[in-house]
Design an enzyme around this catalytic site. Structure first.
Site, PDB file in Angstrom:
ATOM      1  N   GLY A   1       1.007  13.324  -5.515  1.00 12.71           N
ATOM      2  CA  GLY A   1       0.930  14.741  -5.577  1.00 12.71           C
ATOM      3  C   GLY A   1       2.077  15.372  -6.597  1.00 12.71           C
ATOM      4  O   GLY A   1       1.851  16.086  -7.680  1.00 12.71           O
TER       5      GLY A   1
ATOM      6  N   ARG B   1       8.230   2.993   1.360  1.00 16.33           N
ATOM      7  CA  ARG B   1       8.889   4.165   1.058  1.00 16.33           C
ATOM      8  C   ARG B   1      10.447   3.989   1.710  1.00 16.33           C
ATOM      9  O   ARG B   1      11.155   4.612   1.061  1.00 16.33           O
ATOM     10  CB  ARG B   1       8.301   5.527   1.679  1.00 16.33           C
ATOM     11  CG  ARG B   1       7.015   5.815   0.989  1.00 16.33           C
ATOM     12  CD  ARG B   1       6.280   7.031   1.739  1.00 16.33           C
ATOM     13  NE  ARG B   1       5.157   7.349   0.720  1.00 16.33           N
ATOM     14  CZ  ARG B   1       4.353   8.043   1.194  1.00 16.33           C
ATOM     15  NH1 ARG B   1       4.230   8.406   2.510  1.00 16.33           N
ATOM     16  NH2 ARG B   1       3.306   8.437   0.375  1.00 16.33           N
TER      17      ARG B   1
ATOM     18  N   GLY C   1      -1.320   7.683  -6.321  1.00 19.21           N
ATOM     19  CA  GLY C   1      -2.167   7.188  -5.609  1.00 19.21           C
ATOM     20  C   GLY C   1      -3.079   6.081  -5.909  1.00 19.21           C
ATOM     21  O   GLY C   1      -2.437   4.846  -5.698  1.00 19.21           O
TER      22      GLY C   1
END
Ligand code: AMP
Length: 422
Positions: free
Chosen positions: A403, A38, A380
């Site tokens: 999500g 990230r 995911g």
């Protein structure tokens, strides 16, 4: 969703940019970063602003703190960020306040200021903390309402430190938090934009939902129908082929009256499964359900294995992956497709003995992509799958937002995107 590259054309010269990033990286028990994906994903945006003579304020959340918690401090990632950027990163020990505003004001062109975890303030998420555990629903609702003006003031304080707002945190784009959506209100149209990562994510979803070439195939897997139902319903109006695999296979097999042994099943979703089959028929979507399964006599990698039809699994056995007939069928469908979306493994891919189905899907997508198809992998576990098989760079796009991606594919308007696109 339409995203032209605003960040590319924007002049950051002598300006302070507030960049909302997703530095919510996993940490080990000794608080070491275990995966910096990230952080790396946000580097192009940060470097672009610095190289164009701008000043950068970086803000993120980390973990789910209930207040100030050392183990969720962004100071834990500062040194690694310095290494990645190859320059000093200043640290503000609070996301807002006089000291932080002063540090922001004193920033010089080419300098970076990292703010402490935004979620140390309840205002970030707008979720009241410290409520009496016996509070009634009415009291909880009132507390949330009372927090709203303070949330807005918090967003305004964050915004006051910068000349422009850049959102590069796709992972939280489905949340209407102070830093992900509300603070955009305090910038003019021309001074708010997506970062490069967010632009790519928004484009990928747009490509899949609005500009797909046919045939369009979606492969959905994972453990449960219930967690995928919103996406399945939205996709039924768009795809040509819908391949349903993973644990949800057995809810369908049971709904058809089959014997599924000890396979995972949502007993209360049998009617829903039949409704999906009916809807697919009405919409002219070819629904592909697994015909056969690789079965096991225990939920373990070293369990005894065998193969069975999904509607005829012996008692005491469970389906943990798709079988060879299904692998062949889904491979044929995928390799002939021009647009492909993959979310969720076909089986328990974490066990090497039940990873063949997921691997075959990943390989078929890689092959189709090579032949010119557009492929988006996200949500995911399918990302973990393509990484495990070393095929991530053979997909057109691998999404970073779990999500958020799923909600975007469900067709929902994401607050973080709407705040910038209007
Ligand atoms: P999800 O988060 O819903 O995408 O589910 C992903 C998880 O589903 C993975 O951890 C898989 O191990 C699990 N899964 C896939 N197929 C099966 C299956 N047949 N039985 C049990 N779990 C499964």
């Amino acid at each position: 969703m339409n995203a032209s590259s605003k960040i590319e054309g924007y002049s950051f010269d002598n300006k302070t940019a507030f960049v909302r990033v997703d530095f919510n990286v996993p940490l080990s028990e000794t608080l070491q970063i275990t995966d910096d994906t990230r952080m790396r994903a946000a580097l192009p945006t940060i470097k672009h602003i610095l190289e164009h003579n701008g000043r950068v304020i970086l803000a993120s959340h980390m973990g789910r703190p209930k207040g100030v918690e050392e183990k969720c401090s962004l100071s834990l990632i500062r040194l690694h960020l310095e290494e990645l950027l190859g320059r000093e990163v200043k640290f503000a020990p609070s996301a807002v306040g006089q000291e932080t505003s002063r540090m922001a004001k004193e920033l010089k062109n080419g300098e970076v200021l990292l703010l402490e975890n935004l979620r140390f303030f309840e205002e970030e998420e707008g979720k009241p903390r410290g409520l009496n555990p016996d509070a009634t629903d009415e009291e909880k609702k009132q507390a949330k309402k009372d927090l709203k003006p303070r949330q807005r003031a918090f967003a305004e304080q964050l915004a006051s430190m910068a000349d422009c707002y850049v959102n590069d945190a796709f992972g939280t784009a489905h949340r209407a938090h102070a830093s992900t959506a509300i603070m955009a209100d305090f910038f003019g149209e021309e001074d708010k934009m997506f970062g490069f990562l967010m632009e790519k994510e928004v484009r990928a979803v747009d490509q899949i939902l609005n500009h797909m070439e046919r045939p369009f195939t979606a492969i959905m897997g994972g453990s449960k129908v219930s967690s995928k139902i919103g996406i399945i319903e939205n996709l039924l109006g768009k795809v040509d082929y819908l391949i349903l695999t993973g644990g949800m296979t057995y809810t369908f097999a049971k709904a058809f009256g089959g014997n599924i042994g000890n396979s995972i099943c949502e007993e209360d979703k049998l009617d829903l499964a039949l409704e999906i089959v009916e809807k697919a028929k009405q919409k002219g979507v070819s629904l592909v359900l697994a015909k056969d399964a690789k079965i096991a006599d225990a939920f373990a990698n070293n369990a005894q294995t065998d193969y069975a039809d999904t509607e005829n699994i012996p008692d005491g056995w469970m389906g943990l992956d798709i079988g060879p007939k299904t692998i062949q069928q889904v491979t044929e469908v995928i390799t002939q497709s021009k647009t492909i979306l993959w979310n969720g493994p076909t089986g328990v891919f974490e066990f090497d003995n039940f990873a063949s189905g997921s691997k075959a899907v990943a390989e078929a997508i890689a092959q189709a992509t090579q032949l010119g198809a557009y492929s988006l992998v996200g949500g995911g576990d399918s990302v973990a799958c393509v990484n495990k098989f070393g095929l991530a760079d053979r997909m057109s796009y691998v999404s970073t937002g779990g999500g958020a991606l799923l909600e975007a594919i469900e067709g929902k308007v994401l607050p973080g995107i709407a705040a910038i696109q209007g």
